[in-house]
Each structure stands twice: as C-alpha cells, then as structure tokens.
Design an enzyme around this catalytic site. Structure first.
Site, PDB file in Angstrom:
ATOM      1  CB  CYS A   1       0.635  -7.731  -5.754  1.00 30.67           C
ATOM      2  SG  CYS A   1       0.877  -9.498  -6.011  1.00 30.67           S
TER       3      CYS A   1
ATOM      4  CB  ALA B   1      -0.923  -0.012   1.218  1.00 31.61           C
TER       5      ALA B   1
HETATM    6  P1  NAD Z   1       0.514 -17.316  -9.783  1.00 34.65           P
HETATM    7  O1  NAD Z   1      -0.891 -17.222 -10.220  1.00 34.65           O
HETATM    8  O2  NAD Z   1       1.613 -17.027 -10.755  1.00 34.65           O
HETATM    9  O3  NAD Z   1       0.797 -18.786  -9.201  1.00 34.65           O
HETATM   10  C1  NAD Z   1      -0.037 -19.452  -8.309  1.00 34.65           C
HETATM   11  C2  NAD Z   1      -0.001 -20.942  -8.650  1.00 34.65           C
HETATM   12  O4  NAD Z   1      -0.634 -21.676  -7.599  1.00 34.65           O
HETATM   13  C3  NAD Z   1      -0.745 -21.333  -9.923  1.00 34.65           C
HETATM   14  O5  NAD Z   1       0.159 -21.914 -10.852  1.00 34.65           O
HETATM   15  C4  NAD Z   1      -1.809 -22.348  -9.455  1.00 34.65           C
HETATM   16  O6  NAD Z   1      -2.034 -23.390 -10.377  1.00 34.65           O
HETATM   17  C5  NAD Z   1      -1.188 -22.858  -8.177  1.00 34.65           C
HETATM   18  N1  NAD Z   1      -2.094 -23.486  -7.218  1.00 34.65           N
HETATM   19  C6  NAD Z   1      -3.337 -23.102  -6.830  1.00 34.65           C
HETATM   20  N2  NAD Z   1      -3.824 -23.952  -5.888  1.00 34.65           N
HETATM   21  C7  NAD Z   1      -2.864 -24.881  -5.670  1.00 34.65           C
HETATM   22  C8  NAD Z   1      -2.753 -26.019  -4.809  1.00 34.65           C
HETATM   23  N3  NAD Z   1      -3.729 -26.357  -3.957  1.00 34.65           N
HETATM   24  N4  NAD Z   1      -1.628 -26.764  -4.859  1.00 34.65           N
HETATM   25  C9  NAD Z   1      -0.615 -26.438  -5.693  1.00 34.65           C
HETATM   26  N5  NAD Z   1      -0.662 -25.370  -6.523  1.00 34.65           N
HETATM   27  C10 NAD Z   1      -1.765 -24.605  -6.507  1.00 34.65           C
HETATM   28  O7  NAD Z   1       0.649 -16.362  -8.507  1.00 34.65           O
HETATM   29  P2  NAD Z   1       1.952 -15.592  -7.989  1.00 34.65           P
HETATM   30  O8  NAD Z   1       2.173 -14.349  -8.766  1.00 34.65           O
HETATM   31  O9  NAD Z   1       3.073 -16.570  -7.859  1.00 34.65           O
HETATM   32  O10 NAD Z   1       1.443 -15.145  -6.543  1.00 34.65           O
HETATM   33  C11 NAD Z   1       1.251 -16.076  -5.513  1.00 34.65           C
HETATM   34  C12 NAD Z   1       1.043 -15.324  -4.217  1.00 34.65           C
HETATM   35  O11 NAD Z   1       2.213 -14.539  -3.911  1.00 34.65           O
HETATM   36  C13 NAD Z   1      -0.112 -14.325  -4.231  1.00 34.65           C
HETATM   37  O12 NAD Z   1      -0.720 -14.313  -2.970  1.00 34.65           O
HETATM   38  C14 NAD Z   1       0.563 -12.992  -4.467  1.00 34.65           C
HETATM   39  O13 NAD Z   1      -0.165 -11.920  -3.917  1.00 34.65           O
HETATM   40  C15 NAD Z   1       1.861 -13.163  -3.736  1.00 34.65           C
HETATM   41  N6  NAD Z   1       2.982 -12.350  -4.238  1.00 34.65           N
HETATM   42  C16 NAD Z   1       3.192 -12.229  -5.575  1.00 34.65           C
HETATM   43  C17 NAD Z   1       4.286 -11.505  -6.042  1.00 34.65           C
HETATM   44  C18 NAD Z   1       4.559 -11.353  -7.514  1.00 34.65           C
HETATM   45  O14 NAD Z   1       5.490 -10.630  -7.865  1.00 34.65           O
HETATM   46  N7  NAD Z   1       3.831 -11.991  -8.413  1.00 34.65           N
HETATM   47  C19 NAD Z   1       5.187 -10.936  -5.129  1.00 34.65           C
HETATM   48  C20 NAD Z   1       4.936 -11.098  -3.768  1.00 34.65           C
HETATM   49  C21 NAD Z   1       3.843 -11.820  -3.331  1.00 34.65           C
HETATM   50  C1  UGA Z   2       5.505  -5.019  -6.140  1.00 37.89           C
HETATM   51  C2  UGA Z   2       6.414  -4.661  -4.956  1.00 37.89           C
HETATM   52  O1  UGA Z   2       7.432  -3.763  -5.419  1.00 37.89           O
HETATM   53  C3  UGA Z   2       7.054  -5.908  -4.354  1.00 37.89           C
HETATM   54  O2  UGA Z   2       7.811  -5.556  -3.207  1.00 37.89           O
HETATM   55  C4  UGA Z   2       5.957  -6.895  -3.965  1.00 37.89           C
HETATM   56  O3  UGA Z   2       6.518  -8.092  -3.482  1.00 37.89           O
HETATM   57  C5  UGA Z   2       5.100  -7.204  -5.179  1.00 37.89           C
HETATM   58  O4  UGA Z   2       4.543  -5.969  -5.704  1.00 37.89           O
HETATM   59  C6  UGA Z   2       3.930  -8.087  -4.888  1.00 37.89           C
HETATM   60  O5  UGA Z   2       3.499  -8.181  -3.752  1.00 37.89           O
HETATM   61  O6  UGA Z   2       3.450  -8.641  -5.875  1.00 37.89           O
HETATM   62  P1  UGA Z   2       5.874  -5.638  -8.686  1.00 37.89           P
HETATM   63  O7  UGA Z   2       4.419  -5.354  -8.797  1.00 37.89           O
HETATM   64  O8  UGA Z   2       6.390  -6.908  -9.235  1.00 37.89           O
HETATM   65  O9  UGA Z   2       6.333  -5.579  -7.152  1.00 37.89           O
HETATM   66  O10 UGA Z   2       6.703  -4.470  -9.403  1.00 37.89           O
HETATM   67  P2  UGA Z   2       7.006  -2.939  -9.003  1.00 37.89           P
HETATM   68  O11 UGA Z   2       8.390  -2.636  -9.358  1.00 37.89           O
HETATM   69  O12 UGA Z   2       6.575  -2.635  -7.633  1.00 37.89           O
HETATM   70  O13 UGA Z   2       6.071  -2.149 -10.014  1.00 37.89           O
HETATM   71  C7  UGA Z   2       4.661  -2.160  -9.890  1.00 37.89           C
HETATM   72  C8  UGA Z   2       4.064  -1.173 -10.878  1.00 37.89           C
HETATM   73  O14 UGA Z   2       4.360   0.166 -10.491  1.00 37.89           O
HETATM   74  C9  UGA Z   2       4.584  -1.322 -12.293  1.00 37.89           C
HETATM   75  O15 UGA Z   2       3.536  -1.131 -13.214  1.00 37.89           O
HETATM   76  C10 UGA Z   2       5.595  -0.199 -12.408  1.00 37.89           C
HETATM   77  O16 UGA Z   2       5.809   0.228 -13.725  1.00 37.89           O
HETATM   78  C11 UGA Z   2       4.928   0.870 -11.571  1.00 37.89           C
HETATM   79  N1  UGA Z   2       5.866   1.874 -11.030  1.00 37.89           N
HETATM   80  C12 UGA Z   2       6.839   1.489 -10.157  1.00 37.89           C
HETATM   81  C13 UGA Z   2       5.704   3.211 -11.367  1.00 37.89           C
HETATM   82  O17 UGA Z   2       4.812   3.567 -12.148  1.00 37.89           O
HETATM   83  N2  UGA Z   2       6.558   4.126 -10.833  1.00 37.89           N
HETATM   84  C14 UGA Z   2       7.547   3.783  -9.955  1.00 37.89           C
HETATM   85  O18 UGA Z   2       8.286   4.682  -9.495  1.00 37.89           O
HETATM   86  C15 UGA Z   2       7.686   2.421  -9.616  1.00 37.89           C
END
Ligand code: NAD
Ligand code: UGA
Length: 462
Positions: free
Chosen positions: A275, A224
């Site tokens: 996210c 946030a």
């Molecule tokens: P994603 O959609 O890429 O992957 C999730 C995977 O979980 C899918 O491939 C799905 O098939 C699998 N899945 C669902 N139920 C399952 C089960 N019971 N057993 C095994 N696999 C199962 O999601 P993501 O981007 O990796 O995000 C996962 C979590 O991490 C979310 O809560 C997200 O908010 C958090 N997160 C994401 C990021 C990011 O950069 N994408 C960064 C920090 C935190």
């Molecule tokens: C963000 C957080 O940075 C991670 O710490 C967190 O783990 C993750 O979300 C998550 O929980 O999924 P991410 O969304 O992968 O990571 O990438 P960021 O670099 O944060 O960028 C997010 C968005 O903001 C992008 O669209 C980027 O272009 C935009 N952004 C970022 C701006 O427009 N201005 C900035 O100064 C920075």
C-alpha cells in the site's frame, strides 16, 4: 437500522481478518466473506489460512461455521446482506491514462455493478478498500443506474488502518475507526448503523465520523505521512553512514520529543508492502489531476527516496565485495516485506534480489514464512528470467543453509529469529572475509564485529 447480516467482497489480507474480528465480536451478526478466488476461499475454510498473522487462527476458529462464512457464491452473499463491505484490490494502474500512478478501480466498479444487479430493498455499501477521494460518487452513480429490482443504497467510507503482522491487535484495539457518510438524514442513519457494529468492542470516543471525502482522503494521507517518516529517517541513515553518527541513536534522540514521537523511525533497506507506494502514487496523481503540481512533487519524493534506498543498499554490497558479485553466493535472510507476515508485495527484497541477480550473484534465500513459489513468482514479475532463477537462486530451509559457502549475508526482513542467530556457526560456514549487510539493523552489531564479521549496518557509520 440494525445490522443482522454482513457480506464482504474480497477475502484478502483485509477482508479476511477484518470480517473474522467482526464475527468474533458480534455473534448475533452473520458475516459472509465472498471471493471468486476458489483457492483462497478453500484455504480460509481449512486449517492453513491463506494469510499468516499472529493470533488470526484463533479468531477465525472462534467464529467459523457459527457466524463466519467464506464462500465463492458472491451473488447469494450480496443478496442476503444488510451491509456490504467492498474490500477488493485497488492496485496501481499499469496501462492507459495515469499508468504507474492512478489507482486501477476496475475491481471496485465490477463489485458495484454486481451489487446493483443482485440487490433488493435497502443496503449499506461500505468502501473498505483504499480508493481515490471522490470514488463514492462513481459507486453511487453505478448503483443508481443499474438496479433492476429498485434497490436503494447508502454509500459509506470506512478505510482500514491495520498493519500486516499486527492485524489482530490493530483490529481489536484500533487507534480509531473512521466512518465517512453523506450529511443527510439517511446518511447519518447509515453511519450510526455501522458505528454500532464497531461499538460492540471499540469505545465510542474512538469511532470518528466525518463527511465522505474527508474519510476517503484521510486514508491516503495517513499512509503518506507514515511512509514519509520512513523516507525521512532513511535519508538520514545515509548521512549517518557518511558521518559516523548512528541512526538508531538519532531516532531515539528525536523520538523522545513528544511532538515527534518514537514510532516509525526505524531506518531500513526501504519500506515495502502493498500500500505505501501505491497510495502515495495515487495521492500524487490526484494532486496533479487537481492541478497542484507542487504538492504532487512534494509527495513523489517519498517514493523516489525509497527507491534510492533500495538501490544504494545493492550498490553497497557490490562495491564492498570488490566491485563484483558475479558467481558469488550471497545468503538472503528474509524475503517478506516485514516480519510476522507471509506477504511479499513490494518487498524491498524483490528489488535487492533482482539487482543482485542482474549482477550475476548466486542467491541462497531463506524466509520462515514465504514459500519458494511466491519468491519465484515475485522474481519473474520483477523481470528476472526463469533461466537465471533456475541457475542462480537456491531456496534454503534455514539461515545456516543460506550461509553455507556464502561470501556475504544480507538481512532484508527483521524476523525476530535473526536476533539470536548462532554467530560463530554462521562465521564458520562462510567464506572470509565474512561480509554481512544488515538492511534492518536487526543483528547484534557489536557481537558481529566481535565474532570476526565484516559488517555493514544500515545507518551506522564505520
Ligand atoms: P488482496 O489482493 O489480498 O485481496 C483482494 C481480494 O478481492 C482478492 O482475493 C480478489 O480475488 C478479490 N476480489 C476482486 N474482485 C472481487 C469481486 N468483485 N467480488 C469478490 N471478491 C473480489 O488485497 P488486500 O491486501 O486485502 O487489500 C484490499 C484493499 O484494502 C486495497 O484497497 C488495499 O489498499 C486496502 N488495504 C490493505 C491493507 C493491507 O494491509 N493489505 C491495509 C489497509 C487497506
Ligand atoms: C501500512 C500502515 O501502517 C497501515 O496503517 C495501513 O493500513 C496499511 O499500510 C495499508 O494501508 O496497507 P503495512 O504496510 O502492513 O501497514 O505495514 P507497516 O508496519 O506500515 O510497514 C510498512 C513497511 O515499512 C514495511 O516494509 C516496514 O518494514 C517498513 N518500516 C516500517 C520501516 O522501514 N521503518 C519503520 O519505522 C516502520
């Protein structure tokens, strides 16, 4: 308790890279990533990983087959593990109570039920997914009520802070690792067991331990605050455009104040990614649920401003192109939500393209990492009809093909290759006036004007 075998449920953008790093750094620990998505698992076991991240191929290759395994056999992976990361999706709920705001916890719940059913002995369960504060209570209750083999569990919170595009660096040199656990003897032992895995490569002073609720909540709050900074600078970008100030100069000036700091002050067409929006909406829902409507309203504004930023960019294009884009070709440079990823979830490009298509523009889209199929699926999901896509969207192999015969170009992702485009060549290919709308301030703005373009750059006055 020494961890010898780890399993991770979910082989997505978090589960895959995170477990690859643990396996690379801890050769004596067996790490198995399990997912029911066969295509995804096959891709992790192939030369073309399902996730594009700079440096990830080498990390995976260093451990794959040695102590890193990707499998669809979820039950066996759970059974063999001492410690289980739950890294499944937690999307915004699209139905029922809390629709559009609350987190949909069905994948978390079904993972917990399966763990309970399959487990024997003692296991540590780690929430890696981003979840609402207090989710550990639900997981504990499900585990306790559904374990036919009398297994016992400790539940920890260990949120992931990696950003896409820099995941490998973030995992290798994180600002901090956060582990929340129960404040009991067993809880503290479980926290230490997980901390000692990370301590193989991360200095102890960067491994922060808290109670469960602080850890769960800190993840939502971190996202946030980050998103709030972007909405703050984006709100100022509009004021810069109106006054002749330059948002990059303003960012630099305020960012040099050590209390503000320089990061996350880059104005853009809006933040995207899977996210930020989902986690803020979740925070807003939580605040409302705990009867804190003023706090909820405060954070909701961060998302509203972001939506406005995307919409006003489209409006700028339409108004500049003499109030109609009907039948006009617009080259779209970049579709991913940021550079160095193939991820398009909540990409501002989806919103911009959808609105331009609704205005009946012809779009020529180029992105170096995003497939035609993904863009097609995203537009359909955003409500664009297959007929409109078939008639009005073209997928291009390079930026010059997108510019060919275009009335305008719009930069929606800050890919590095856009910084060095051949501007005279682009200009030559386009209709005149050759309009450019740089939603990322990534193009050399002085050079654009020098080469004859009519350029609008986000946050820069006329
Ligand atoms: P994603 O959609 O890429 O992957 C999730 C995977 O979980 C899918 O491939 C799905 O098939 C699998 N899945 C669902 N139920 C399952 C089960 N019971 N057993 C095994 N696999 C199962 O999601 P993501 O981007 O990796 O995000 C996962 C979590 O991490 C979310 O809560 C997200 O908010 C958090 N997160 C994401 C990021 C990011 O950069 N994408 C960064 C920090 C935190
Ligand atoms: C963000 C957080 O940075 C991670 O710490 C967190 O783990 C993750 O979300 C998550 O929980 O999924 P991410 O969304 O992968 O990571 O990438 P960021 O670099 O944060 O960028 C997010 C968005 O903001 C992008 O669209 C980027 O272009 C935009 N952004 C970022 C701006 O427009 N201005 C900035 O100064 C920075």
């Amino acid at each position: 308790m020494t961890i010898k075998s780890i399993c991770c449920l979910g082989a997505g953008y978090v589960g895959g890279p995170t477990m690859a790093m643990i396996a690379a750094k801890c050769p004596d620990i067996q790490v198995t990533v399990a997912d029911m998505n066969e295509k995804r698992i096959a891709a992790w076991n192939s030369d073309t990983l399902p996730v594009y991240e700079p440096g990830l191929d080498a990390v995976v290759a260093s451990a794959l087959g040695r102590n890193l395994h990707f499998t669809t056999d979820i039950r066996s992976a759970i059974a063999a593990a001492d410690l289980i990361f739950v890294s499944v999706g937690t999307p915004t709920k699209s139905y029922g109570i809390g629709a559009g705001r609350a987190a949909d916890l069905r994948y978390i719940e079904s993972a917990a039920r399966l763990i309970a059913e399959v487990s024997e002995g003692h296991k540590i369960i780690v929430e890696k997914s981003t979840i609402p504060v207090k989710t550990a209570t639900a997981i504990k209750a499900i585990l306790a009520a559904n374990s036919p083999n009398g297994a016992t569990f400790q539940v920890l919170s260990n949120p992931e802070f990696l950003a896409e595009g820099t995941a490998v660096e973030d995992l290798e040199f994180p600002d901090r690792i956060l582990i929340g656990g129960e404040v009991t003897l067993e809880g503290t032992a479980a926290v230490e067991a997980l901390a000692s895995v990370y301590a193989r490569w991360i200095p102890r002073e960067r491994i922060l331990t808290t109670n469960l609720w602080s850890s769960e909540l800190s993840k939502l709050v971190a996202n946030a605050f980050l998103a709030q900074r972007i909405s703050s600078i984006n709100s100022i970008s509009a004021l810069c455009e109106a006054t002749g100030a330059d948002v990059d100069e303003v960012s630099r000036a305020i960012g040099m104040d050590s209390r503000i700091g320089p990061k996350f002050l880059k104005a853009s067409v809006g933040f995207g990614g899977s996210c930020f929006q989902k986690d803020i909406l979740n925070l807003v829902y939580l605040c409302d649920s705990f009867n804190l409507p003023k706090v909820a309203k405060y954070w909701a504004q961060v998302v509203q401003l972001n939506d406005w930023q995307k919409s006003r960019f489209v409006e700028k294009i339409v108004r500049t192109l003499y109030n109609t884009v009907n039948g006009k070709r617009i080259g779209i440079l970049g579709f991913a939500f940021k550079k160095d990823t193939n991820d398009t979830r909540e990409s501002p490009a989806i919103h911009v393209c959808r609105d331009l298509l609704n205005e009946r523009a012809h779009l020529a889209i180029y992105d170096p990492r995003v497939s035609k199929e993904t863009i097609h699926e995203d537009l359909i999901y955003a409500g664009v009809s297959p007929e409109l896509i078939a008639s009005n969207v073209e997928f291009c192999a390079d930026p010059y093909a997108a510019a060919n015969g275009a009335h305008a170009l719009a930069t929606l992702t800050e890919w590095d290759e856009f910084r060095t485009l051949d501007l005279p060549r682009l200009y030559e290919l386009m209709f005149k006036p050759a309009f450019i709308f740089d939603g990322r301030a990534v193009l050399p703005s002085a050079a654009l004007k020098a080469h004859g373009f009519d350029a609008f750059v986000i946050g820069k006055g006329a």
